[in-house]
Design a protein around this motif. Sequence first.
Motif, PDB file in Angstrom:
ATOM      1  N   SER B  50       0.816  -1.224   0.000  1.00 12.29           N
ATOM      2  CA  SER B  50       0.000   0.000   0.000  1.00 12.29           C
ATOM      3  C   SER B  50       0.843   1.265   0.000  1.00 12.29           C
ATOM      4  CB  SER B  50      -0.918   0.004   1.215  1.00 12.29           C
ATOM      5  OG  SER B  50      -1.574   1.248   1.311  1.00 12.29           O
ATOM      6  N   ARG B  51       0.253   2.322  -0.574  1.00 14.77           N
ATOM      7  CA  ARG B  51       0.919   3.617  -0.562  1.00 14.77           C
ATOM      8  C   ARG B  51       0.719   4.300   0.791  1.00 14.77           C
ATOM      9  NH1 ARG B  51      -2.280   5.937  -5.605  1.00 14.77           N
ATOM     10  NH2 ARG B  51      -3.898   4.974  -4.360  1.00 14.77           N
ATOM     11  N   LEU B  52      -0.252   3.805   1.561  1.00 20.20           N
ATOM     12  CA  LEU B  52      -0.613   4.477   2.804  1.00 20.20           C
ATOM     13  C   LEU B  52       0.125   3.875   3.996  1.00 20.20           C
ATOM     14  CD1 LEU B  52      -4.459   4.701   2.186  1.00 20.20           C
ATOM     15  CD2 LEU B  52      -2.731   6.463   1.785  1.00 20.20           C
ATOM     16  N   GLN B  53       0.778   4.735   4.725  1.00 21.88           N
ATOM     17  CA  GLN B  53       1.567   4.325   5.879  1.00 21.88           C
ATOM     18  C   GLN B  53       0.731   3.541   6.907  1.00 21.88           C
ATOM     19  OE1 GLN B  53       4.831   4.925   6.016  1.00 21.88           O
ATOM     20  NE2 GLN B  53       5.169   4.069   8.040  1.00 21.88           N
ATOM     21  N   ILE B  54      -0.539   3.971   7.106  1.00 21.55           N
ATOM     22  CA  ILE B  54      -1.349   3.310   8.146  1.00 21.55           C
ATOM     23  C   ILE B  54      -1.626   1.840   7.814  1.00 21.55           C
ATOM     24  CG2 ILE B  54      -2.517   5.263   9.235  1.00 21.55           C
ATOM     25  CD1 ILE B  54      -4.941   4.493   7.349  1.00 21.55           C
ATOM     26  N   PHE B  55      -1.551   1.467   6.542  1.00 26.46           N
ATOM     27  CA  PHE B  55      -1.686   0.048   6.188  1.00 26.46           C
ATOM     28  C   PHE B  55      -0.314  -0.617   6.172  1.00 26.46           C
ATOM     29  CE2 PHE B  55      -5.579   1.553   3.810  1.00 26.46           C
ATOM     30  CZ  PHE B  55      -6.465   1.001   4.712  1.00 26.46           C
ATOM     31  N   ARG B  56       0.671   0.158   5.672  1.00 29.55           N
ATOM     32  CA  ARG B  56       1.985  -0.443   5.444  1.00 29.55           C
ATOM     33  C   ARG B  56       2.690  -0.788   6.753  1.00 29.55           C
ATOM     34  NH1 ARG B  56       3.880   3.351   1.924  1.00 29.55           N
ATOM     35  NH2 ARG B  56       5.318   4.141   3.481  1.00 29.55           N
ATOM     36  N   PHE B  57       2.644   0.145   7.703  1.00 31.18           N
ATOM     37  CA  PHE B  57       3.420  -0.050   8.925  1.00 31.18           C
ATOM     38  C   PHE B  57       2.993  -1.297   9.719  1.00 31.18           C
ATOM     39  CE2 PHE B  57       4.258   0.824  13.453  1.00 31.18           C
ATOM     40  CZ  PHE B  57       5.650   0.811  13.405  1.00 31.18           C
ATOM     41  N   PRO B  58       1.703  -1.416  10.073  1.00 33.71           N
ATOM     42  CA  PRO B  58       1.325  -2.610  10.843  1.00 33.71           C
ATOM     43  C   PRO B  58       1.579  -3.908  10.080  1.00 33.71           C
ATOM     44  CG  PRO B  58      -0.619  -1.289  10.276  1.00 33.71           C
ATOM     45  CD  PRO B  58       0.569  -0.500   9.871  1.00 33.71           C
ATOM     46  N   SER B  59       1.380  -3.882   8.754  1.00 28.12           N
ATOM     47  CA  SER B  59       1.633  -5.094   7.973  1.00 28.12           C
ATOM     48  C   SER B  59       3.098  -5.479   8.058  1.00 28.12           C
ATOM     49  CB  SER B  59       1.263  -4.878   6.505  1.00 28.12           C
ATOM     50  OG  SER B  59      -0.001  -4.308   6.396  1.00 28.12           O
ATOM     51  N   ASN B  60       3.975  -4.479   7.951  1.00 26.08           N
ATOM     52  CA  ASN B  60       5.404  -4.757   8.016  1.00 26.08           C
ATOM     53  C   ASN B  60       5.801  -5.327   9.376  1.00 26.08           C
ATOM     54  OD1 ASN B  60       5.928  -3.995   5.422  1.00 26.08           O
ATOM     55  ND2 ASN B  60       6.481  -1.892   5.953  1.00 26.08           N
ATOM     56  N   VAL B  61       5.261  -4.735  10.429  1.00 24.21           N
ATOM     57  CA  VAL B  61       5.584  -5.217  11.772  1.00 24.21           C
ATOM     58  C   VAL B  61       5.151  -6.675  11.929  1.00 24.21           C
ATOM     59  CG1 VAL B  61       5.012  -4.993  14.224  1.00 24.21           C
ATOM     60  CG2 VAL B  61       5.495  -2.951  12.852  1.00 24.21           C
ATOM     61  N   PHE B  62       3.926  -6.955  11.509  1.00 23.02           N
ATOM     62  CA  PHE B  62       3.386  -8.304  11.617  1.00 23.02           C
ATOM     63  C   PHE B  62       4.254  -9.315  10.863  1.00 23.02           C
ATOM     64  CE2 PHE B  62       0.765 -11.888  10.569  1.00 23.02           C
ATOM     65  CZ  PHE B  62      -0.123 -12.024  11.630  1.00 23.02           C
ATOM     66  N   VAL B  63       4.559  -8.973   9.617  1.00 23.55           N
ATOM     67  CA  VAL B  63       5.325  -9.902   8.780  1.00 23.55           C
ATOM     68  C   VAL B  63       6.710 -10.137   9.373  1.00 23.55           C
ATOM     69  CG1 VAL B  63       6.446 -10.182   6.537  1.00 23.55           C
ATOM     70  CG2 VAL B  63       4.076  -9.417   6.655  1.00 23.55           C
ATOM     71  N   GLU B  64       7.393  -9.050   9.721  1.00 26.39           N
ATOM     72  CA  GLU B  64       8.755  -9.214  10.239  1.00 26.39           C
ATOM     73  C   GLU B  64       8.753 -10.009  11.537  1.00 26.39           C
ATOM     74  OE1 GLU B  64      11.155  -8.921   8.497  1.00 26.39           O
ATOM     75  OE2 GLU B  64      10.404  -7.602   6.930  1.00 26.39           O
ATOM     76  N   LEU B  65       7.778  -9.730  12.404  1.00 27.08           N
ATOM     77  CA  LEU B  65       7.703 -10.430  13.683  1.00 27.08           C
ATOM     78  C   LEU B  65       7.533 -11.936  13.482  1.00 27.08           C
ATOM     79  CD1 LEU B  65       7.596 -10.123  16.752  1.00 27.08           C
ATOM     80  CD2 LEU B  65       5.119  -9.904  16.584  1.00 27.08           C
ATOM     81  N   PHE B  66       6.534 -12.328  12.723  1.00 30.17           N
ATOM     82  CA  PHE B  66       6.215 -13.753  12.640  1.00 30.17           C
ATOM     83  C   PHE B  66       7.051 -14.512  11.624  1.00 30.17           C
ATOM     84  CE2 PHE B  66       2.314 -12.107  14.673  1.00 30.17           C
ATOM     85  CZ  PHE B  66       2.419 -12.846  15.847  1.00 30.17           C
TER      86      PHE B  66
END
Lengths: 265, 223
Positions: B50-66
């Motif tokens: 996504s171009r939008l930070q509010i979607f990108r940030f949580p997705s990135n955190v989730f992916v990197e974590l798990f």
Amino acid sequence: MSAILSIKEMKKSFGSLDVLKGIDLEVKESETIVILGASGSGKSTMLRCINFLEMPTSGEIHLNDELVGTVRGKGENTNITYRESDLCSLRTKVGMVFQQFNLFPHMTVLENVMEGQVTVLKRKKIDASNRAKEQLGKVNLLDKIDQYPSHLSGGQQQRVAIARALAMDPKVMLFDEVTSALDPELVGEVLQTIRSLRDEGMTMLLVTHELGFAYHVADRILFLHEGQILEQGTPQDILFHSKQARTKEFLKGHAAFSLPNPETD
Amino acid sequence: MEFSYNWDFNSILFNWDVLAHGLLVTMQISAITLTAGLGFGFFLGLGRYSRLQIFRFPSNVFVELFRNVPALVVIIWFFFAFPIISPFEVDAFTAACLAISVNTAAFSADIYRAGIQSISPHQWEAGRALGMPYLTILRRIVFPQAIKRVIPPLTSRGIEAVKLSTLASVIAVNELLYSAKQLSAIHFNPIEAYTAVALIFFMIIYPLTRFSYFLERRLGHSD
């Protein structure tokens, strides 16, 4: 005389690089304008700014006397965002054909030409299909409507791309080096298609390197240099009697290896 | 040294229902984690693109974590820690399904994202030039082309998820591996029991692998 497309003081910068330094242009209905210029002169950027594939940094664009885009110049810091729906409705009025055809590979020829009509113009499938077939007939591809793009030659693909743009009933057509990616022997069929469009009265802006074609179809030729229109006039004016040294130099480069004239040799 | 072992599969055959029940639970875990993991991964992948930070940030955190915490650790964590921080009960089966799902989602998210990104920017441009809005281009132009490219790696990811289901045995979920463990504890036949488990897994997964090869070949030369 009212212009169908009118561009005032259109500028475009990428960061500190000024690609367009103020373009003023009035395009009359049914006029065919060819834009010449060296690479990096801003030809493609100019076309792409007209239908907002690139956002102009400042300037005004009127289409049919209707203001479609305006960015009041504060230089590169202007931060105007356009509503997507406005941009989309503008783009349906300005058709564009690209160097690389850009057909949708997962759709047949017919589906390619129907897609925009159905998803954007909300036409009924049957109407879209009829309109698509009409356009494909004009570019002589009715026998290919069920083929996928990968089975077509470059020239055929480019003609489908032209039909796809025309099916949206645009007011103005933009052609961005549409023959540059083609084998030499396929260039003719595409140029022929564009010429017949001109004969039908379509308003067109073309970026091309085919000087011979420019000579035969253009009502007016613009020579772009460093983001500005350096010179403009009839094909005769520009191609044979250009006043600017830079234009002459450009034309000389193009003519360096043309065929000799059999009479004089 | 004498190398003779008397294979005795009778104890397995007579208790086939124990393994059959284990297999059923394995299938359940697999079905749930495949659906949830590959489904949620799709939205995560979109979020990462996504171009939008509010979607990108949580997705990135989730992916990197798990992606960077072992699935086994996540399973144990969900089982022991989750009930403490959450108001509801989490049984072993649910904890295992949750953990394997988030692991699968995290890995598949990047497959989806790479699939979307592999589509040429020219395709976007062609759509925009026709006046198509962002989501229409995504839905009509980009997805249909990207899906072809992501099916083979997604199939591999699905196979991984089926294999990960064995980790649930650690928190005593009665799946195939755990059933074999119980069987061997009662009948003292660990070699036969685990051999049976290996064979059963092979029989489930091998066809899936063949299927992914088949897809790869078929989708490969369609354009």
